[in-house]
Design an enzyme around this catalytic site. Structure first.
Site, PDB file in Angstrom:
ATOM      1  N   ASN A   1      -4.619  -4.787   0.000  1.00 46.53           N
ATOM      2  CA  ASN A   1      -4.742  -5.261   1.383  1.00 46.53           C
ATOM      3  C   ASN A   1      -5.926  -4.530   2.026  1.00 46.53           C
ATOM      4  O   ASN A   1      -5.817  -3.361   2.365  1.00 46.53           O
ATOM      5  CB  ASN A   1      -3.432  -4.947   2.128  1.00 46.53           C
ATOM      6  CG  ASN A   1      -3.514  -5.276   3.612  1.00 46.53           C
ATOM      7  OD1 ASN A   1      -4.448  -5.930   4.069  1.00 46.53           O
ATOM      8  ND2 ASN A   1      -2.522  -4.823   4.368  1.00 46.53           N
TER       9      ASN A   1
ATOM     10  N   LYS B   1      -7.206  -5.087   4.837  1.00 43.29           N
ATOM     11  CA  LYS B   1      -7.081  -5.038   6.305  1.00 43.29           C
ATOM     12  C   LYS B   1      -8.417  -5.455   6.942  1.00 43.29           C
ATOM     13  O   LYS B   1      -9.076  -6.341   6.438  1.00 43.29           O
ATOM     14  CB  LYS B   1      -6.608  -3.654   6.748  1.00 43.29           C
ATOM     15  CG  LYS B   1      -5.356  -3.202   5.981  1.00 43.29           C
ATOM     16  CD  LYS B   1      -4.725  -1.973   6.543  1.00 43.29           C
ATOM     17  CE  LYS B   1      -3.503  -1.596   5.698  1.00 43.29           C
ATOM     18  NZ  LYS B   1      -2.747  -0.482   6.238  1.00 43.29           N
TER      19      LYS B   1
ATOM     20  N   HIS C   1       3.459  -7.782   8.306  1.00 47.12           N
ATOM     21  CA  HIS C   1       3.011  -6.395   8.125  1.00 47.12           C
ATOM     22  C   HIS C   1       3.313  -5.607   9.405  1.00 47.12           C
ATOM     23  O   HIS C   1       3.208  -6.150  10.510  1.00 47.12           O
ATOM     24  CB  HIS C   1       1.514  -6.365   7.811  1.00 47.12           C
ATOM     25  CG  HIS C   1       1.037  -5.023   7.361  1.00 47.12           C
ATOM     26  ND1 HIS C   1       0.846  -3.976   8.223  1.00 47.12           N
ATOM     27  CD2 HIS C   1       0.741  -4.552   6.122  1.00 47.12           C
ATOM     28  CE1 HIS C   1       0.449  -2.912   7.534  1.00 47.12           C
ATOM     29  NE2 HIS C   1       0.379  -3.236   6.257  1.00 47.12           N
TER      30      HIS C   1
ATOM     31  N   GLU D   1       1.668  -3.542  10.976  1.00 50.38           N
ATOM     32  CA  GLU D   1       0.550  -3.499  11.929  1.00 50.38           C
ATOM     33  C   GLU D   1       0.530  -4.752  12.802  1.00 50.38           C
ATOM     34  O   GLU D   1      -0.003  -4.734  13.912  1.00 50.38           O
ATOM     35  CB  GLU D   1      -0.770  -3.304  11.167  1.00 50.38           C
ATOM     36  CG  GLU D   1      -0.909  -1.865  10.690  1.00 50.38           C
ATOM     37  CD  GLU D   1      -1.773  -1.681   9.463  1.00 50.38           C
ATOM     38  OE1 GLU D   1      -2.532  -2.603   9.105  1.00 50.38           O
ATOM     39  OE2 GLU D   1      -1.688  -0.593   8.855  1.00 50.38           O
TER      40      GLU D   1
ATOM     41  N   GLU E   1       7.629  -1.347   3.106  1.00 54.02           N
ATOM     42  CA  GLU E   1       6.548  -0.484   3.569  1.00 54.02           C
ATOM     43  C   GLU E   1       7.059   0.377   4.733  1.00 54.02           C
ATOM     44  O   GLU E   1       6.996  -0.052   5.895  1.00 54.02           O
ATOM     45  CB  GLU E   1       5.369  -1.327   4.045  1.00 54.02           C
ATOM     46  CG  GLU E   1       4.702  -2.134   2.956  1.00 54.02           C
ATOM     47  CD  GLU E   1       3.227  -2.334   3.267  1.00 54.02           C
ATOM     48  OE1 GLU E   1       2.399  -1.965   2.436  1.00 54.02           O
ATOM     49  OE2 GLU E   1       2.903  -2.828   4.357  1.00 54.02           O
TER      50      GLU E   1
ATOM     51  N   GLY F   1      -0.943   4.558   5.527  1.00 50.48           N
ATOM     52  CA  GLY F   1      -2.172   5.244   5.935  1.00 50.48           C
ATOM     53  C   GLY F   1      -1.954   6.712   6.248  1.00 50.48           C
ATOM     54  O   GLY F   1      -2.800   7.362   6.865  1.00 50.48           O
TER      55      GLY F   1
ATOM     56  N   SER G   1       0.620   4.426   1.395  1.00 52.60           N
ATOM     57  CA  SER G   1      -0.073   5.553   0.753  1.00 52.60           C
ATOM     58  C   SER G   1       0.083   5.557  -0.769  1.00 52.60           C
ATOM     59  O   SER G   1       0.281   6.607  -1.389  1.00 52.60           O
ATOM     60  CB  SER G   1       0.384   6.889   1.341  1.00 52.60           C
ATOM     61  OG  SER G   1      -0.006   6.976   2.705  1.00 52.60           O
TER      62      SER G   1
HETATM   63  P1  PGA Z   1      -2.048   2.268   2.748  1.00 51.58           P
HETATM   64  O1  PGA Z   1      -1.668   0.868   3.416  1.00 51.58           O
HETATM   65  O2  PGA Z   1      -1.979   2.090   1.255  1.00 51.58           O
HETATM   66  O3  PGA Z   1      -3.457   2.545   3.212  1.00 51.58           O
HETATM   67  O4  PGA Z   1      -1.072   3.266   3.235  1.00 51.58           O
HETATM   68  C1  PGA Z   1      -0.647   0.067   2.873  1.00 51.58           C
HETATM   69  C2  PGA Z   1      -0.423  -1.159   3.711  1.00 51.58           C
HETATM   70  O5  PGA Z   1      -0.498  -1.075   4.938  1.00 51.58           O
HETATM   71  O6  PGA Z   1      -0.159  -2.242   3.173  1.00 51.58           O
END
Ligand code: PGA
Length: 254
Positions: free
Chosen positions: A15, A17, A101, A103, A171, A177, A215
């Site tokens: 992803n 983003k 997601h 976010e 997640e 992140g 992460s």
């Molecule tokens: P990350 O993001 O691997 O940077 O923690 C994962 C995600 O948001 O799908």
């Protein structure tokens, strides 16, 4: 190594983003070069920003590496400035789409009910929806993690999914992140709860892939795959560079 079932394929999804590496097409080419012609039960996909989707899909065509969107609208067409329908994603070459997601749940106020409508739209367009669920740190600290995830899952899936292909992604919001992922025990426990819910929803739920995200790194990938019921990973930061992404893919192949 424990898998959801011996024959179940693993799904490794990058992803990107709202990011692009210095040379995103070159990174994608490197992933394609390694994956081309592989028939090892591992499916690899990259979800770039929408502006790169068509170019990336063309570039990766025939390599076995799929592309996907990061969201879609619930409607198939209309006066929705700035939005992208699932059908338009498919036309740009996408085969899957990330939905719900955190976010978007947090930043755009997306509810479970809205996510369920998007799942329906994605399926109608022939895309594989990857439905994200996960608790916040405050919810985990209050002992509510499992209840929150079960509630999100039930609310974010349409009721008539029997026979339809989709994937779940656990997640934990606190791990995204953050540089610190959930432990194998935390992942295993939550994936069991998700499997439970999926089976309760429909008999086919026994086969739905459950991904972990938050992460995921090249160094941590093998341990994540050793946790029960891990059918793949959703990778943010580490998917932007082919080196780190391919190391995660290699851990899935092992
Ligand atoms: P990350 O993001 O691997 O940077 O923690 C994962 C995600 O948001 O799908």
């Amino acid at each position: 190594m424990a898998r959801s079932s011996p024959a179940s394929p693993r799904l490794i999804v990058g992803n990107w983003k709202m990011n692009r590496g210095a040379d995103p097409l070159r990174e994608a080419d490197r992933v394609a070069a390694v994956r081309s012609g592989r028939d090892d039960g591992v499916t690899v996909a990259l979800c770039p920003p929408a502006t790169l989707l068509h170019r990336l899909s063309e570039r990766l065509r025939g390599s076995g590496v799929l592309t996907g969107g990061q969201d879609c609208h619930v409607e198939s067409a209309g006066a929705f400035t700035g939005e992208i329908s699932a059908g338009l994603l498919a036309e740009a070459g996408a085969r899957l789409v990330i939905l719900g997601h955190s976010e978007r749940r947090q930043g755009r106020g997306e509810s479970d009910a809205l996510v369920a409508c998007k799942v329906r739209a994605a399926l109608a367009a022939g895309l594989l929806p990857i439905v994200c669920v996960g608790e916040t740190l405050a919810e985990r600290r209050q002992g509510l993690a499992e209840a929150v995830v079960r509630r999100q899952l039930r609310g974010s899936l349409p009721t008539d999914l029997e026979g339809r292909a989709f994937a779940l992604a656990y997640e934990p919001v606190w791990a995204i992140g953050a540089g610190a992922r959930a432990s194998e025990a935390e992942i295993g426990q939550m994936h069991h709860a998700i499997r439970d819910e999926l089976i309760a929803l429909s008999p086919g739920g026994a086969r739905t892939p459950i991904l972990y995200g938050g992460s995921v790194t090249a160094e941590g990938a093998a341990a994540i795959f050793s946790a029960p019921e891990v059918g793949g990973v959703l990778v943010g930061g580490a998917s932007l560079r082919a080196d780190s992404f391919l190391a995660i893919v290699a851990a899935a192949e092992a």
